[in-house]
Design a protein around this motif. Structure first.
Motif, PDB file in Angstrom:
ATOM      1  N   ARG A 137      13.877  29.082  46.577  1.00  0.00           N
ATOM      2  CA  ARG A 137      15.152  28.354  46.563  1.00  0.00           C
ATOM      3  C   ARG A 137      16.113  28.982  47.566  1.00  0.00           C
ATOM      4  NH1 ARG A 137      16.745  27.311  40.193  1.00  0.00           N
ATOM      5  NH2 ARG A 137      14.815  26.257  39.580  1.00  0.00           N
ATOM      6  N   ALA A 138      17.053  28.172  48.007  1.00  0.00           N
ATOM      7  CA  ALA A 138      18.068  28.680  48.924  1.00  0.00           C
ATOM      8  C   ALA A 138      19.003  29.623  48.170  1.00  0.00           C
ATOM      9  CB  ALA A 138      18.855  27.514  49.516  1.00  0.00           C
ATOM     10  N   PRO A 139      19.480  30.676  48.820  1.00  0.00           N
ATOM     11  CA  PRO A 139      20.413  31.613  48.160  1.00  0.00           C
ATOM     12  C   PRO A 139      21.678  30.887  47.700  1.00  0.00           C
ATOM     13  CG  PRO A 139      19.611  32.518  50.231  1.00  0.00           C
ATOM     14  CD  PRO A 139      19.188  31.073  50.216  1.00  0.00           C
ATOM     15  N   GLN A 140      22.223  31.313  46.571  1.00  0.00           N
ATOM     16  CA  GLN A 140      23.464  30.755  46.035  1.00  0.00           C
ATOM     17  C   GLN A 140      24.473  31.873  45.853  1.00  0.00           C
ATOM     18  OE1 GLN A 140      22.333  28.804  42.382  1.00  0.00           O
ATOM     19  NE2 GLN A 140      22.147  26.818  43.408  1.00  0.00           N
ATOM     20  N   ARG A 141      25.733  31.532  46.078  1.00  0.00           N
ATOM     21  CA  ARG A 141      26.795  32.530  45.903  1.00  0.00           C
ATOM     22  C   ARG A 141      27.023  32.811  44.419  1.00  0.00           C
ATOM     23  NH1 ARG A 141      29.664  34.009  50.268  1.00  0.00           N
ATOM     24  NH2 ARG A 141      29.602  32.689  52.139  1.00  0.00           N
ATOM     25  N   LYS A 142      27.325  34.053  44.112  1.00  0.00           N
ATOM     26  CA  LYS A 142      27.661  34.422  42.742  1.00  0.00           C
ATOM     27  C   LYS A 142      29.023  33.847  42.382  1.00  0.00           C
ATOM     28  CE  LYS A 142      25.070  38.752  42.250  1.00  0.00           C
ATOM     29  NZ  LYS A 142      25.167  40.209  42.021  1.00  0.00           N
ATOM     30  N   ARG A 143      29.106  33.266  41.206  1.00  0.00           N
ATOM     31  CA  ARG A 143      30.376  32.724  40.731  1.00  0.00           C
ATOM     32  C   ARG A 143      31.073  33.797  39.912  1.00  0.00           C
ATOM     33  NH1 ARG A 143      30.308  26.357  39.672  1.00  0.00           N
ATOM     34  NH2 ARG A 143      29.163  25.726  41.544  1.00  0.00           N
ATOM     35  N   THR A 144      31.926  34.542  40.560  1.00  0.00           N
ATOM     36  CA  THR A 144      32.588  35.662  39.906  1.00  0.00           C
ATOM     37  C   THR A 144      34.005  35.818  40.436  1.00  0.00           C
ATOM     38  OG1 THR A 144      32.542  38.053  39.570  1.00  0.00           O
ATOM     39  CG2 THR A 144      31.651  37.236  41.646  1.00  0.00           C
ATOM     40  N   THR A 145      34.893  36.262  39.585  1.00  0.00           N
ATOM     41  CA  THR A 145      36.255  36.637  39.991  1.00  0.00           C
ATOM     42  C   THR A 145      36.573  38.043  39.489  1.00  0.00           C
ATOM     43  OG1 THR A 145      37.130  35.578  37.988  1.00  0.00           O
ATOM     44  CG2 THR A 145      37.103  34.254  39.998  1.00  0.00           C
ATOM     45  N   LYS A 146      35.554  38.728  39.046  1.00  0.00           N
ATOM     46  CA  LYS A 146      35.711  40.043  38.409  1.00  0.00           C
ATOM     47  C   LYS A 146      36.288  41.075  39.375  1.00  0.00           C
ATOM     48  CE  LYS A 146      31.912  42.100  37.299  1.00  0.00           C
ATOM     49  NZ  LYS A 146      30.641  42.410  36.618  1.00  0.00           N
ATOM     50  N   GLY A 147      37.219  41.885  38.862  1.00  0.00           N
ATOM     51  CA  GLY A 147      37.724  43.022  39.613  1.00  0.00           C
ATOM     52  C   GLY A 147      38.890  42.740  40.544  1.00  0.00           C
ATOM     53  N   TRP A 148      39.410  41.511  40.560  1.00  0.00           N
ATOM     54  CA  TRP A 148      40.517  41.170  41.462  1.00  0.00           C
ATOM     55  C   TRP A 148      41.786  40.852  40.673  1.00  0.00           C
ATOM     56  CZ3 TRP A 148      40.761  41.000  46.835  1.00  0.00           C
ATOM     57  CH2 TRP A 148      39.561  41.256  47.501  1.00  0.00           C
ATOM     58  N   LYS A 149      42.924  41.340  41.188  1.00  0.00           N
ATOM     59  CA  LYS A 149      44.226  41.060  40.598  1.00  0.00           C
ATOM     60  C   LYS A 149      45.189  40.589  41.690  1.00  0.00           C
ATOM     61  CE  LYS A 149      44.192  44.080  36.536  1.00  0.00           C
ATOM     62  NZ  LYS A 149      44.516  43.005  35.565  1.00  0.00           N
ATOM     63  N   LEU A 150      46.126  39.729  41.313  1.00  0.00           N
ATOM     64  CA  LEU A 150      47.120  39.193  42.238  1.00  0.00           C
ATOM     65  C   LEU A 150      48.522  39.508  41.723  1.00  0.00           C
ATOM     66  CD1 LEU A 150      45.562  35.662  42.870  1.00  0.00           C
ATOM     67  CD2 LEU A 150      45.358  37.675  44.326  1.00  0.00           C
ATOM     68  N   LEU A 151      49.406  39.910  42.645  1.00  0.00           N
ATOM     69  CA  LEU A 151      50.802  40.164  42.290  1.00  0.00           C
ATOM     70  C   LEU A 151      51.568  38.843  42.414  1.00  0.00           C
ATOM     71  CD1 LEU A 151      53.084  42.102  41.529  1.00  0.00           C
ATOM     72  CD2 LEU A 151      53.401  42.569  43.982  1.00  0.00           C
ATOM     73  N   ILE A 152      52.080  38.353  41.302  1.00  0.00           N
ATOM     74  CA  ILE A 152      52.730  37.044  41.253  1.00  0.00           C
ATOM     75  C   ILE A 152      54.241  37.194  41.160  1.00  0.00           C
ATOM     76  CG2 ILE A 152      52.830  34.822  40.073  1.00  0.00           C
ATOM     77  CD1 ILE A 152      50.100  35.515  41.297  1.00  0.00           C
ATOM     78  N   GLN A 153      54.934  36.427  41.999  1.00  0.00           N
ATOM     79  CA  GLN A 153      56.390  36.295  41.895  1.00  0.00           C
ATOM     80  C   GLN A 153      56.673  35.029  41.092  1.00  0.00           C
ATOM     81  OE1 GLN A 153      59.341  37.998  43.685  1.00  0.00           O
ATOM     82  NE2 GLN A 153      60.139  36.933  41.907  1.00  0.00           N
ATOM     83  N   TRP A 154      57.281  35.179  39.914  1.00  0.00           N
ATOM     84  CA  TRP A 154      57.608  34.033  39.076  1.00  0.00           C
ATOM     85  C   TRP A 154      58.995  33.515  39.417  1.00  0.00           C
ATOM     86  CZ3 TRP A 154      53.351  32.442  36.870  1.00  0.00           C
ATOM     87  CH2 TRP A 154      52.361  33.376  36.538  1.00  0.00           C
ATOM     88  N   ALA A 155      59.264  32.278  39.048  1.00  0.00           N
ATOM     89  CA  ALA A 155      60.507  31.621  39.437  1.00  0.00           C
ATOM     90  C   ALA A 155      61.740  32.306  38.871  1.00  0.00           C
ATOM     91  CB  ALA A 155      60.488  30.152  39.000  1.00  0.00           C
ATOM     92  N   ASP A 156      61.585  33.020  37.756  1.00  0.00           N
ATOM     93  CA  ASP A 156      62.751  33.676  37.140  1.00  0.00           C
ATOM     94  C   ASP A 156      62.978  35.085  37.697  1.00  0.00           C
ATOM     95  OD1 ASP A 156      61.244  34.863  34.014  1.00  0.00           O
ATOM     96  OD2 ASP A 156      60.578  34.955  36.098  1.00  0.00           O
ATOM     97  N   GLY A 157      62.242  35.480  38.761  1.00  0.00           N
ATOM     98  CA  GLY A 157      62.426  36.787  39.376  1.00  0.00           C
ATOM     99  C   GLY A 157      61.446  37.843  38.926  1.00  0.00           C
ATOM    100  N   LEU A 158      60.697  37.574  37.859  1.00  0.00           N
ATOM    101  CA  LEU A 158      59.740  38.540  37.329  1.00  0.00           C
ATOM    102  C   LEU A 158      58.526  38.647  38.248  1.00  0.00           C
ATOM    103  CD1 LEU A 158      59.097  40.321  34.795  1.00  0.00           C
ATOM    104  CD2 LEU A 158      57.874  38.341  33.893  1.00  0.00           C
ATOM    105  N   GLN A 159      57.997  39.882  38.424  1.00  0.00           N
ATOM    106  CA  GLN A 159      56.783  40.123  39.197  1.00  0.00           C
ATOM    107  C   GLN A 159      55.757  40.805  38.301  1.00  0.00           C
ATOM    108  OE1 GLN A 159      57.539  42.312  42.809  1.00  0.00           O
ATOM    109  NE2 GLN A 159      59.124  40.882  43.523  1.00  0.00           N
ATOM    110  N   THR A 160      54.536  40.243  38.252  1.00  0.00           N
ATOM    111  CA  THR A 160      53.491  40.823  37.410  1.00  0.00           C
ATOM    112  C   THR A 160      52.147  40.755  38.117  1.00  0.00           C
ATOM    113  OG1 THR A 160      53.044  38.690  36.330  1.00  0.00           O
ATOM    114  CG2 THR A 160      54.668  40.128  35.271  1.00  0.00           C
ATOM    115  N   TRP A 161      51.269  41.719  37.779  1.00  0.00           N
ATOM    116  CA  TRP A 161      49.890  41.681  38.257  1.00  0.00           C
ATOM    117  C   TRP A 161      49.063  40.882  37.255  1.00  0.00           C
ATOM    118  CZ3 TRP A 161      48.081  43.160  42.877  1.00  0.00           C
ATOM    119  CH2 TRP A 161      48.852  44.030  43.650  1.00  0.00           C
ATOM    120  N   GLU A 162      48.365  39.856  37.747  1.00  0.00           N
ATOM    121  CA  GLU A 162      47.572  38.994  36.875  1.00  0.00           C
ATOM    122  C   GLU A 162      46.130  38.943  37.379  1.00  0.00           C
ATOM    123  OE1 GLU A 162      50.956  38.109  34.595  1.00  0.00           O
ATOM    124  OE2 GLU A 162      48.837  37.742  34.198  1.00  0.00           O
TER     125      GLU A 162
END
Length: 595
Positions: A137-162
Motif C-alpha cells: 500500500r502507499a504510505p499514509q501520514r499519521k493522524r496525530t496532533t500530540k505534543g503541540w501547543k498554541l498560544l492563543i490571544q482571546w478577545a477579552d485580552g486573556l492569553q493561554t497555551w492550549e
C-alpha cells in the motif's frame, strides 16, 4: 438533621432561633451575581467584565427585587471592565451574558482572536516518523496532533497555551493559516490535514468573492455593478431609471461631502492633515415593495481605514422586545405607528477622517478631492455615530432607555381623559419629566390623569412608537430627522403592516366587546409560503420537485460519515446556506415546528 415520624419532622437538634437584625445578610452578601465575570460586547469584540455591586437609589436602597425567574428579576447592577469603565446592567441582561458565554454544563467558552506562538514537547511526532507504511500500500501520514501547543490571544485580552487538538476542532482554518505562515505545515501534526483545509478555504473564498457579481438580475431586472454599466443599461432600455436613482442618491448625499476645488494650475489641493485616502463605490438594488423601484447607494470602502478607538457597535431592538411591546400596546389601549428615517447615517458626524477622489457619479466634479463630513454608509463607525445622535434626540424628548434592552426607549405619560388611580392630593405621586429644549434641561411637571408608559423602539433607522398620542411623538422625531414619505398616502408614518420582514396586523376576537382593545398578531406564514414557492421554482428549473411525503429533512438511517456524494459546487453551496438562513428566520418568526 431530622427523623420522619407520622409524616412530620421530628427535630433531633433544637430549632435555630431567628437571627438578630444585625445578623441579616446585606443584599450584596446574599446576591448570587456579584463578583461573576461575564463577556460583554465592546468595541469590535467582547471584553471580560465583573459584576461589581448593586445599583442603589438616592436613599441608598438597592434598586429592584430578586426573582427566581430571570425575566422578572428587576435588580440592577454596575458591571466594571478591567480598565475601570462601568456600565449598568439589569439582572436578566447579566443572566443572558452569562448563559451566552457558557455551554449547557456551565463551562465557559472564550472568543478567539488570534494565534500568537507555538511550541512542541518531546511527545511530538518527528518528520521522519510521520508516515505509516504497509506492505503493498502507499504510505499514509499519521493522524496525530500530540505534543503541540498554541498560544492563543482571546478577545477579552486573556492569553493561554492550549492543546493543538482542542484549537483544531474549533478554529481549523485559523490554525491551518498559522501553520502555513510560520512554515510548520510540514510537521506531522499539521501535514495530514492543513493542506486540505487551505484548499477548501481558497475554493470557498473564491466563490464568496464572486457571489455578488454573479447576480446579474433581480426580479427579472438587470442589476448594474458600476456607474458606467448603469448608464449603459438605461441607454439600452431607453429610460433613465438607474440614472435617476443615482441622481437621487447623490442629491441626498450633498450634505455628506465637502468638495475642494483644484488649484489654479489644475493640480489637486493637499488633503486635510490627519485624513486618509479611501475609495467609494455605488451599489444597486431593486425594491420589490416599492413597485420595482431602482435604488442606488454610495458607500465607502471602510476596510481601508483603521477601526475607530471608540465603540463601532450599534445595537438594534430585539424581536422579543417588539413582541412584548405590541402586547403592552394592546393592554394599555395604545396606538402603534412606524416610520423610517430618511438617509439615517447622514444625520451624524463621522468618527473617521477620510477623503477620496470623485468618480463619474459626481458629474462635473469628477476627479476633484472630496472630504467626508458626514457618516457615510460603509464607514466602520457610521452605525454607532447615527445611534449616538438618535439617543441624544430621544433623551431630549424625555425618553430613557430600558435597562433590559437599550433600544427600547420609554417615558411616563398621562392620559388626562381618564382619572388617576393615585391620590391627587399627594404631591409625591405627581411624576416629573426631564426634557431638553435648545440644550437647556427643563423639569416638566405632569398633569393629573392616568399614568402609563410611552415606548419608542429603534432598529437602526426604523422607529416604532407605542402611545395614546403616537402621532405627536412621530412628528417630534420627523422635526429633527426627516422620515420617508409613502408615495401612495403621502404620510411619513402609519400603522404597521410589516415590521422587520414580519407580517403584522390588528386583530380583535369576534366575541370581544367593541370597547375591548385590539391586539396585534405576528405571523410568519406569508414569509414561509414565499420561500417554499421560491424553492419549488428553483427545483423545477432543474427538473426536480419537493417530496410531499417527506417527514424529516434527512432520510431515516442517514450516516453523514458514509456519504460519498460529490461536494456542493459554488452555486449549490450558496443556495444551501440561503435555505438554512431562510428556515432559521422562519423559526424566529414563530414557526417553531420547522425545527
Amino acid at each position: 438533621t431530622a427523623m420522619m415520624l407520622n409524616g412530620d419532622y421530628d427535630p433531633v437538634e433544637p430549632e435555630a432561633s431567628m437571627p438578630d437584625q444585625d445578623d441579616e445578610p446585606t443584599p450584596e452578601e446574599a446576591d448570587e451575581y456579584l463578583t461573576m465575570q461575564v463577556l460583554l460586547p465592546r468595541g469590535d469584540g467582547y471584553q471580560r467584565a465583573t459584576v461589581a455591586h448593586r445599583k442603589r437609589d438616592a436613599d441608598g436602597n438597592p434598586i429592584g427585587i430578586r426573582n427566581n425567574n430571570p425575566i422578572l428579576d428587576t435588580r440592577v447592577y454596575e458591571v466594571e471592565f478591567e480598565d475601570g469603565a462601568a456600565v449598568e446592567l439589569a439582572a436578566n441582561a447579566v443572566a443572558n451574558a452569562l448563559f451566552d458565554s457558557t455551554d449547557p454544563d456551565g463551562n465557559e467558552f472564550l472568543v478567539f482572536k488570534e494565534i500568537l506562538d507555538h511550541k512542541k514537547t518531546d511527545q511530538a511526532v518527528r518528520k521522519e516518523d510521520g508516515w505509516i507504511e504497509r506492505e503493498g500500500r502507499a504510505p499514509q501520514r499519521k493522524r496525530t496532533t500530540k505534543g503541540w501547543k498554541l498560544l492563543i490571544q482571546w478577545a477579552d485580552g486573556l492569553q493561554t497555551w492550549e492543546n493543538l487538538s482542542d484549537i483544531k476542532e474549533s478554529y481549523p482554518l485559523d490554525v491551518a493559516e498559522y501553520a502555513a505562515g510560520n512554515q510548520i505545515i510540514a510537521e506531522p501534526a499539521f501535514a495530514w490535514w492543513c493542506p486540505l483545509y487551505l484548499k477548501k478555504r481558497r475554493a470557498i473564498l473564491r466563490k464568496l468573492k464572486t457571489r455578488y457579481w454573479r447576480k446579474t438580475h433581480k426580479y427579472g431586472i438587470e442589476i448594474p455593478h458600476t456607474v458606467e454599466e448603469a448608464r449603459e443599461i438605461d441607454k439600452r432600455n431607453g429610460n433613465t431609471l438607474w440614472s435617476d436613482a443615482m441622481d437621487k442618491e447623490m442629491s441626498a448625499n450633498a450634505v455628506t461631502f465637502k468638495i475642494l476645488e483644484n488649484m489654479a494650475d489644475g493640480r489637486l489641493p493637499d488633503a486635510p492633515k490627519g485624513y486618509k485616502k479611501i475609495r467609494v463605490h455605488m451599489i444597486f438594488d431593486v425594491k420589490l415593495e416599492e413597485g420595482f423601484r431602482r435604488k442606488a447607494r454610495l458607500v465607502a470602502d471602510g476596510q481601508m481605514l483603521d477601526s475607530p478607538r471608540s465603540m463601532t457597535y450599534a445595537s438594534v431592538v430585539s424581536r422579543d422586545t417588539v413582541r412584548i411591546a405590541l402586547t403592552l400596546a394592546a393592554l394599555n389601549g395604545c396606538d402603534v405607528l412606524v416610520g423610517d428615517v430618511k438617509a439615517a447615517y447622514l444625520n451624524a458626524k463621522p468618527t473617521e477622517k477620510a477623503y477620496f477622489i470623485a468618480g463619474k457619479e459626481f458629474g462635473m466634479h469628477e476627479g476633484k478631492l472630496v472630504v467626508i463630513i458626514r457618516a457615510l454608509y460603509g464607514l466602520k463607525g457610521s452605525g454607532a455615530a447615527w445611534a449616538k445622535a438618535m439617543r441624544a434626540h430621544m433623551r431630549g424628548l424625555g425618553f430613557k432607555p430600558c435597562l433590559a434592552d437599550k433600544d427600547l426607549w420609554m417615558r411616563v405619560a398621562v392620559d388626562t381623559s381618564k382619572p388617576s388611580v393615585e391620590d391627587e392630593s399627594d404631591s409625591s405621586n405627581q411624576d416629573a419629566q426631564l426634557i431638553k429644549h435648545k440644550g437647556t434641561a427643563i423639569v416638566k411637571r405632569l398633569p393629573a390623569g392616568e399614568r402609563y408608559y410611552e415606548y419608542t423602539l429603534i432598529h437602526t433607522d426604523d422607529c416604532m412608537v407605542i402611545s395614546r398620542r403616537a402621532k405627536e411623538i412621530m412628528e417630534a422625531i420627523d422635526a429633527v430627522y426627516k422620515l420617508k414619505k409613502d408615495k401612495k398616502t403621502g404620510k411619513c408614518y402609519s400603522e404597521p403592516s410589516t415590521y422587520l420582514g414580519t407580517k403584522i396586523r390588528k386583530y380583535r376576537s369576534p366575541d370581544a366587546d367593541e370597547n375591548d382593545p385590539y391586539c396585534w398578531s405576528w405571523s410568519g406564514d406569508d414569509y414561509i409560503k414565499d420561500i417554499v414557492e421560491q424553492c419549488e421554482r428553483k427545483l423545477k428549473a432543474h427538473g426536480r420537485q419537493l417530496n410531499a411525503k417527506q417527514t424529516s429533512p434527512l432520510t431515516p438511517g442517514y450516516r453523514p460519515e458514509l456519504d460519498t456524494s460529490p461536494e456542493l459546487t459554488g452555486e449549490s453551496w450558496h443556495w444551501y446556506n440561503e435555505l438554512v438562513g431562510q428556515l432559521r428566520w422562519g423559526i424566529e418568526l414563530g414557526r417553531g415546528d420547522i425545527i
